[in-house]
Write an enzyme that holds these catalytic residues in place. Sequence first.
Site, PDB file in Angstrom:
ATOM      1  N   ARG A   1       0.816  -1.240   0.140  1.00 38.21           N
ATOM      2  CA  ARG A   1      -0.260  -0.031  -0.129  1.00 38.21           C
ATOM      3  C   ARG A   1       0.977   1.292   0.004  1.00 38.21           C
ATOM      4  O   ARG A   1       1.760   1.452   0.889  1.00 38.21           O
ATOM      5  CB  ARG A   1      -0.784  -0.039   1.114  1.00 38.21           C
ATOM      6  CG  ARG A   1      -1.639   1.190   1.472  1.00 38.21           C
ATOM      7  CD  ARG A   1      -2.669   1.233   2.224  1.00 38.21           C
ATOM      8  NE  ARG A   1      -3.927   0.597   1.992  1.00 38.21           N
ATOM      9  CZ  ARG A   1      -5.139   0.575   2.413  1.00 38.21           C
ATOM     10  NH1 ARG A   1      -5.306   1.142   3.472  1.00 38.21           N
ATOM     11  NH2 ARG A   1      -6.129  -0.021   1.759  1.00 38.21           N
TER      12      ARG A   1
ATOM     13  N   HIS B   1      -7.244   0.770  -6.494  1.00 36.79           N
ATOM     14  CA  HIS B   1      -7.544  -0.249  -5.262  1.00 36.79           C
ATOM     15  C   HIS B   1      -8.036  -1.455  -5.826  1.00 36.79           C
ATOM     16  O   HIS B   1      -9.135  -1.557  -5.718  1.00 36.79           O
ATOM     17  CB  HIS B   1      -8.318   0.789  -4.116  1.00 36.79           C
ATOM     18  CG  HIS B   1      -8.353  -0.027  -2.883  1.00 36.79           C
ATOM     19  ND1 HIS B   1      -7.529  -1.119  -2.621  1.00 36.79           N
ATOM     20  CD2 HIS B   1      -8.935   0.254  -1.922  1.00 36.79           C
ATOM     21  CE1 HIS B   1      -7.684  -1.477  -1.242  1.00 36.79           C
ATOM     22  NE2 HIS B   1      -8.773  -0.680  -0.883  1.00 36.79           N
TER      23      HIS B   1
ATOM     24  N   GLN C   1      -9.972  -4.111  -3.547  1.00 37.68           N
ATOM     25  CA  GLN C   1     -11.314  -3.560  -3.096  1.00 37.68           C
ATOM     26  C   GLN C   1     -12.494  -3.934  -3.806  1.00 37.68           C
ATOM     27  O   GLN C   1     -13.515  -4.411  -3.801  1.00 37.68           O
ATOM     28  CB  GLN C   1     -11.349  -2.121  -2.705  1.00 37.68           C
ATOM     29  CG  GLN C   1     -12.562  -1.613  -2.230  1.00 37.68           C
ATOM     30  CD  GLN C   1     -12.934  -2.082  -0.658  1.00 37.68           C
ATOM     31  OE1 GLN C   1     -11.974  -2.153  -0.006  1.00 37.68           O
ATOM     32  NE2 GLN C   1     -14.172  -2.805  -0.531  1.00 37.68           N
TER      33      GLN C   1
ATOM     34  N   ASP D   1     -17.277   6.996  -1.564  1.00 34.95           N
ATOM     35  CA  ASP D   1     -15.803   6.852  -0.834  1.00 34.95           C
ATOM     36  C   ASP D   1     -15.760   8.284  -0.328  1.00 34.95           C
ATOM     37  O   ASP D   1     -16.416   9.120  -0.415  1.00 34.95           O
ATOM     38  CB  ASP D   1     -14.682   6.421  -1.919  1.00 34.95           C
ATOM     39  CG  ASP D   1     -13.440   5.995  -1.337  1.00 34.95           C
ATOM     40  OD1 ASP D   1     -13.411   6.131  -0.015  1.00 34.95           O
ATOM     41  OD2 ASP D   1     -12.149   5.787  -1.758  1.00 34.95           O
TER      42      ASP D   1
ATOM     43  N   CYS E   1     -16.136   1.129   0.575  1.00 35.68           N
ATOM     44  CA  CYS E   1     -14.973   0.525   0.635  1.00 35.68           C
ATOM     45  C   CYS E   1     -14.698   0.727   2.264  1.00 35.68           C
ATOM     46  O   CYS E   1     -13.884  -0.429   2.912  1.00 35.68           O
ATOM     47  CB  CYS E   1     -13.782   1.008  -0.169  1.00 35.68           C
ATOM     48  SG  CYS E   1     -13.469   2.640  -0.083  1.00 35.68           S
TER      49      CYS E   1
ATOM     50  N   ARG F   1     -13.319  -8.931   1.199  1.00 30.47           N
ATOM     51  CA  ARG F   1     -12.096  -8.785   1.064  1.00 30.47           C
ATOM     52  C   ARG F   1     -11.117  -9.883   1.311  1.00 30.47           C
ATOM     53  O   ARG F   1     -10.429 -10.274   0.639  1.00 30.47           O
ATOM     54  CB  ARG F   1     -11.419  -7.435   1.933  1.00 30.47           C
ATOM     55  CG  ARG F   1     -11.961  -6.145   1.501  1.00 30.47           C
ATOM     56  CD  ARG F   1     -11.428  -5.509   0.402  1.00 30.47           C
ATOM     57  NE  ARG F   1     -10.049  -5.495   0.282  1.00 30.47           N
ATOM     58  CZ  ARG F   1      -9.216  -4.674   0.633  1.00 30.47           C
ATOM     59  NH1 ARG F   1      -9.787  -3.437   1.523  1.00 30.47           N
ATOM     60  NH2 ARG F   1      -7.976  -4.585   0.691  1.00 30.47           N
TER      61      ARG F   1
HETATM   62  N1  NVA Z   1      -9.816   6.353  -1.221  1.00 32.29           N
HETATM   63  C1  NVA Z   1      -9.497   6.043  -0.177  1.00 32.29           C
HETATM   64  C2  NVA Z   1      -9.741   4.671   0.092  1.00 32.29           C
HETATM   65  C3  NVA Z   1      -9.651   4.055   1.426  1.00 32.29           C
HETATM   66  C4  NVA Z   1      -9.559   2.779   1.481  1.00 32.29           C
HETATM   67  C5  NVA Z   1      -8.198   6.491   0.189  1.00 32.29           C
HETATM   68  O1  NVA Z   1      -7.430   6.297  -0.763  1.00 32.29           O
HETATM   69  O2  NVA Z   1      -7.847   6.845   1.340  1.00 32.29           O
HETATM   70  N1   CP Z   2     -11.155  -0.369   2.373  1.00 32.03           N
HETATM   71  C1   CP Z   2      -9.634  -0.509   2.790  1.00 32.03           C
HETATM   72  O1   CP Z   2      -8.928  -0.680   2.016  1.00 32.03           O
HETATM   73  O2   CP Z   2      -9.819  -0.240   4.112  1.00 32.03           O
HETATM   74  P1   CP Z   2      -8.421   0.033   4.890  1.00 32.03           P
HETATM   75  O3   CP Z   2      -7.970   1.408   4.501  1.00 32.03           O
HETATM   76  O4   CP Z   2      -8.830  -0.181   6.390  1.00 32.03           O
HETATM   77  O5   CP Z   2      -7.508  -1.103   4.565  1.00 32.03           O
END
Ligand code: NVA
Ligand code: CP
Length: 303
Positions: free
Chosen positions: A102, A129, A132, A218, A258, A286
């Site tokens: 990540r 992502h 997800q 989101d 998500c 997930r």
């Molecule tokens: N769009 C959000 C998703 C978090 C799971 C982010 O990137 O923070």
């Molecule tokens: N939806 C998702 O990826 O959640 P986290 O940021 O908690 O991993």
Amino acid sequence: MQHYLQFKDFSADEYAYLFARAALIKKKFKAYEKHHTLVDRTLAMIFEKASTRTRVSFEAGMYQLGGSVVHLTTGDSQLGRAEPIEDSAKVISRMTDLVMIRTYEQTKIERFAANSRVPVINGLTNEFHPCQVLADIFTYIEHRGSIAGKTVAWVGDGNNMANTWLQAADLLGFTVHVSTPSGYEVKQSVAGLRSANSYRVFDDPLQACQGAHLVTTDVWTSMGYEAENEARRAAFASWCVNRAMMAAAAPDALFMHCLPAHRGEEVEAEVIDGPQSVVWDEAENRMHAQKALMEYLLLGRQS
Ligand code: NVA
Ligand code: CP
């Protein structure tokens, strides 16, 4: 060797296999049946941004497959002290079988993958992502059957989740109705689409939801964009998924998010906690979907 860096890295046929496999893996999990297909395999999880679901789903999932995990963050590894990503990739991939990352720019995970001896999975970047949306479509299929030919309404930011939904529509034959505030639009080039045929843009989020089979949104401010928080709160004020939007959607429309969610911002509490919401199934899935993904990347198709 295959990596999973974007949704479009797999074909529709590979997704059909993964959804069926995830269903089998989930059924066995619910029945407390062992499914130890990755004994002695190690997953490295690298987090440069925070996580709850991604961490728990990958870590619990890998142990349930009989393997083990190593958890690294920027702060507690040399990644935070400017060791080149290429060097990190060479080292980490000599000691583990699979890597989940990540991070920020997509180019960073691409550089890691280019120097890795083992498959690399995108656990979220600024642009995408894929894990997800893999779980989200698996969840849609569980509740409503095939997503082909259906309409998904995306209300909110033209972000990593939006880009990934667009790639999925392009590949799996459904349509996305996108409504974002001005200045936060999706871009076909960033989304990495072959054509603009699988999505339509709407100025009005209510219009985007009209007749949709799935409404999804989101956070207004994704990780890494916190400096824009105040400007975004003002710009996104009319992009809160509310009961009127759900009423405009198809009568059996589902709501997904998500997570993490901010009730009263991108979604009304009555929607996310209401009868059309499947957010908890989505979160649980997930793990099942990623177990199928990890197994597939390491072992290929299982009969
Ligand atoms: N769009 C959000 C998703 C978090 C799971 C982010 O990137 O923070
Ligand atoms: N939806 C998702 O990826 O959640 P986290 O940021 O908690 O991993």
